[in-house]
Scaffold this active site. Structure first.
Site, PDB file in Angstrom:
ATOM      1  N   ASN A 174       6.330   3.665  13.337  1.00 56.68           N
ATOM      2  CA  ASN A 174       6.565   2.623  12.334  1.00 56.68           C
ATOM      3  C   ASN A 174       7.926   2.830  11.700  1.00 56.68           C
ATOM      4  O   ASN A 174       8.068   3.633  10.782  1.00 56.68           O
ATOM      5  CB  ASN A 174       5.449   2.666  11.288  1.00 56.68           C
TER       6      ASN A 174
ATOM      7  N   ILE B 243       5.480  -8.229  14.972  1.00 61.37           N
ATOM      8  CA  ILE B 243       6.315  -7.807  13.856  1.00 61.37           C
ATOM      9  C   ILE B 243       5.505  -7.016  12.826  1.00 61.37           C
ATOM     10  O   ILE B 243       4.298  -7.201  12.714  1.00 61.37           O
ATOM     11  CB  ILE B 243       6.958  -9.021  13.118  1.00 61.37           C
ATOM     12  N   ASN B 244       6.220  -6.178  12.086  1.00 61.37           N
ATOM     13  CA  ASN B 244       5.648  -5.629  10.871  1.00 61.37           C
ATOM     14  C   ASN B 244       5.750  -6.735   9.798  1.00 61.37           C
ATOM     15  O   ASN B 244       6.126  -7.861  10.109  1.00 61.37           O
ATOM     16  CB  ASN B 244       6.412  -4.360  10.450  1.00 61.37           C
TER      17      ASN B 244
ATOM     18  N   GLY C  97       1.371 -10.622  14.308  1.00 63.36           N
ATOM     19  CA  GLY C  97       1.870 -11.329  13.136  1.00 63.36           C
ATOM     20  C   GLY C  97       1.154 -12.663  13.039  1.00 63.36           C
ATOM     21  O   GLY C  97       1.460 -13.607  13.767  1.00 63.36           O
ATOM     22  N   GLY C  98       0.107 -12.699  12.216  1.00 59.89           N
ATOM     23  CA  GLY C  98      -0.581 -13.967  11.973  1.00 59.89           C
ATOM     24  C   GLY C  98      -1.545 -14.400  13.053  1.00 59.89           C
ATOM     25  O   GLY C  98      -1.979 -15.553  13.068  1.00 59.89           O
TER      26      GLY C  98
ATOM     27  N   CYS D  39       8.315  -0.152   7.864  1.00 62.30           N
ATOM     28  CA  CYS D  39       7.479  -0.359   6.682  1.00 62.30           C
ATOM     29  C   CYS D  39       8.327  -0.775   5.488  1.00 62.30           C
ATOM     30  O   CYS D  39       9.205  -0.028   5.048  1.00 62.30           O
ATOM     31  CB  CYS D  39       6.695   0.895   6.321  1.00 62.30           C
TER      32      CYS D  39
ATOM     33  N   VAL E  41       0.838  -1.206   0.000  1.00 59.36           N
ATOM     34  CA  VAL E  41       0.000   0.000   0.000  1.00 59.36           C
ATOM     35  C   VAL E  41       0.875   1.258   0.000  1.00 59.36           C
ATOM     36  O   VAL E  41       0.588   2.225  -0.703  1.00 59.36           O
ATOM     37  CB  VAL E  41      -0.984  -0.010   1.197  1.00 59.36           C
ATOM     38  N   GLY E  42       1.947   1.223   0.784  1.00 58.23           N
ATOM     39  CA  GLY E  42       2.894   2.340   0.746  1.00 58.23           C
ATOM     40  C   GLY E  42       2.431   3.566   1.506  1.00 58.23           C
ATOM     41  O   GLY E  42       2.676   4.702   1.090  1.00 58.23           O
ATOM     42  N   LEU E  43       1.768   3.322   2.642  1.00 57.60           N
ATOM     43  CA  LEU E  43       1.435   4.403   3.584  1.00 57.60           C
ATOM     44  C   LEU E  43       0.586   5.515   2.972  1.00 57.60           C
ATOM     45  O   LEU E  43       0.825   6.702   3.220  1.00 57.60           O
ATOM     46  CB  LEU E  43       2.721   5.008   4.185  1.00 57.60           C
TER      47      LEU E  43
HETATM   48  C1  LIG Z   1      -2.988  -3.761   4.026  1.00 59.70           C
HETATM   49  C2  LIG Z   1      -2.006  -3.552   5.129  1.00 59.70           C
HETATM   50  C3  LIG Z   1      -1.608  -2.261   5.464  1.00 59.70           C
HETATM   51  C4  LIG Z   1      -0.697  -2.049   6.512  1.00 59.70           C
HETATM   52  N1  LIG Z   1      -0.331  -0.762   6.843  1.00 59.70           N
HETATM   53  C5  LIG Z   1       0.499  -0.562   7.901  1.00 59.70           C
HETATM   54  C6  LIG Z   1       0.823   0.764   8.328  1.00 59.70           C
HETATM   55  O1  LIG Z   1       0.339   1.758   7.787  1.00 59.70           O
HETATM   56  N2  LIG Z   1       1.686   0.904   9.373  1.00 59.70           N
HETATM   57  C7  LIG Z   1       2.223  -0.186  10.012  1.00 59.70           C
HETATM   58  O2  LIG Z   1       2.990  -0.013  10.966  1.00 59.70           O
HETATM   59  N3  LIG Z   1       1.915  -1.446   9.656  1.00 59.70           N
HETATM   60  C8  LIG Z   1       1.070  -1.661   8.608  1.00 59.70           C
HETATM   61  N4  LIG Z   1       0.751  -2.939   8.247  1.00 59.70           N
HETATM   62  C9  LIG Z   1       1.330  -4.083   8.986  1.00 59.70           C
HETATM   63  C10 LIG Z   1       0.375  -4.604  10.041  1.00 59.70           C
HETATM   64  O3  LIG Z   1       0.038  -3.625  10.982  1.00 59.70           O
HETATM   65  C11 LIG Z   1       0.978  -5.841  10.771  1.00 59.70           C
HETATM   66  O4  LIG Z   1       2.200  -5.469  11.365  1.00 59.70           O
HETATM   67  C12 LIG Z   1       1.214  -7.016   9.842  1.00 59.70           C
HETATM   68  O5  LIG Z   1       0.200  -7.143   8.892  1.00 59.70           O
HETATM   69  C13 LIG Z   1       1.347  -8.343  10.614  1.00 59.70           C
HETATM   70  O6  LIG Z   1       0.179  -8.646  11.340  1.00 59.70           O
HETATM   71  P1  LIG Z   1      -0.984  -9.616  10.764  1.00 59.70           P
HETATM   72  O7  LIG Z   1      -0.312 -10.869  10.277  1.00 59.70           O
HETATM   73  O8  LIG Z   1      -1.911  -9.835  11.922  1.00 59.70           O
HETATM   74  O9  LIG Z   1      -1.624  -8.888   9.642  1.00 59.70           O
HETATM   75  C14 LIG Z   1      -0.161  -3.170   7.212  1.00 59.70           C
HETATM   76  C15 LIG Z   1      -0.580  -4.477   6.869  1.00 59.70           C
HETATM   77  C16 LIG Z   1      -1.476  -4.683   5.844  1.00 59.70           C
HETATM   78  C17 LIG Z   1      -1.912  -6.097   5.527  1.00 59.70           C
END
Ligand SMILES: Cc1cc2nc3c(=O)[nH]c(=O)nc-3n(C[C@H](O)[C@H](O)[C@H](O)COP(=O)(O)O)c2cc1C
Length: 303
Positions: free
Chosen positions: A127, A191-192, A243-244, A130, A71-73
């Site tokens: 963050n 984790i991110n 994370g997951g 990213c 997505v790229g913030l």
């Molecule tokens: C569509 C999408 C957008 C995300 N945007 C951000 C963001 O803006 N800032 C951030 O710190 N992490 C962002 N993340 C990462 C998530 O917050 C998270 O760290 C990551 O998806 C792992 O958790 P999950 O497996 O439960 O999704 C994004 C993840 C996804 C899937």
């Protein structure tokens, strides 16, 4: 009911379940599907100093048990957030937390300084991890030096709870976590997303416009769990695990590994009410095992 309350620095949460940034909008969008007040904390979309368009499409790809995103913030910048979004979310009766991103140390600090003035935002999540932006972002999170620089600068201007979100795309995540702690973080979240890639063989082209993207969802859980366990042993500040996490069982596992709180990201796309179900599931687990407080299971893993 068991006592589900936990603290992250001076942030008090009624339960340990939060939404992960970028997967739950600004919270408001989900109010028809889930009782927002029952979520321990809502971490809103990544916010930067200036407006960002995000990356060109396609920027999502499904993977077995997960997804890739680039997505790229995309966001309209912190001033837009203050003027247009904050008034809409400030009265939601839970912890509304802003995820702050940037391309330069000064950008992070300036954004944090502006958010520091917002009474109803008790914490920010920085963050530094990213993987989907060309400049900055993950660059700060992959070295202890880069992490220290940005955390110190933000700590100087930000007076409330400061959570630093770590990247899994490193050799030793404990080193970065320790740098964040030494530089003034009140908590680390991890984790991110993990850097990944998808290819369309028929077209002989990458699926994502950015070629690589961030991997999330059930498939990343074992890696995240391992990192949370390592980091929880390495620092003295509370760790937020993510994370997951798809259900209450995953959440309990992260807490046993040492997480004080957890976040749910990708699972919100499958079930927008998953956070509340996870919180109820944690309560059932505690009652079944005779625990009166969720704090009793934090780091209670027997090895
Ligand atoms: C569509 C999408 C957008 C995300 N945007 C951000 C963001 O803006 N800032 C951030 O710190 N992490 C962002 N993340 C990462 C998530 O917050 C998270 O760290 C990551 O998806 C792992 O958790 P999950 O497996 O439960 O999704 C994004 C993840 C996804 C899937």
């Amino acid at each position: 009911m068991a006592d589900l309350s936990v603290n992250i620095g001076s942030l008090m949460m009624s339960n340990p379940v939060m939404t992960a940034s970028g997967t739950f909008g600004y919270g408001k969008e989900f109010e028809d599907f889930v009782d927002l007040e029952k979520i321990g904390g809502i971490i809103v979309k990544g916010t930067t100093l200036h407006h960002r368009e995000g990356n060109p499409y396609p920027r999502m790809a499904e993977t077995p048990m997960g997804m890739l995103n680039a997505v790229g913030l995309q966001n309209k910048g912190v001033n837009y957030f203050v003027e247009h979004i904050y008034p809409q979310i400030k009265d939601i009766n839970t912890n509304m937390i802003v995820n702050v991103s940037g391309s330069a140390v000064e950008d992070y600090a300036k954004t944090a300084e502006i958010i520091n003035e917002l009474d109803k935002i008790p914490a920010i999540e920085l963050n530094i991890s990213c993987p989907n932006v060309k400049q900055g972002g993950m660059a700060f999170g992959v070295s202890a030096k880069g992490c220290s620089k940005v955390v110190k600068a933000v700590r100087e201007v930000y007076k409330k709870t400061l959570i630093v979100k770590l990247s899994p795309n490193v050799t030793d995540i404990t080193e970065i976590a320790r740098a964040a702690e030494a530089s003034g973080a009140d908590s680390v979240s991890l984790i991110n997303t993990l850097l990944g890639m998808a290819i369309d063989a028929e077209k002989r082209r990458p699926v994502l416009s950015t070629i690589t993207g961030g991997m999330s969802g059930a498939a990343v859980k074992p890696i995240a769990l391992r990192m949370v366990w390592q980091v929880a042993k390495a620092v003295n500040i509370p760790v937020i695990g993510l994370g997951g996490i798809m259900d209450w069982k995953d959440a309990v596992e992260f807490m046993l590994a040492g997480a004080t709180a957890i976040q749910i990201g990708t699972a919100n796309f499958i079930d927008p009410a998953v956070t509340v179900k996870v919180s109820e599931g944690i309560n059932d687990y505690l009652e079944r095992h005779g625990y009166t407080s969720v704090k009793d299971i934090i780091g209670a893993l027997e090895v």
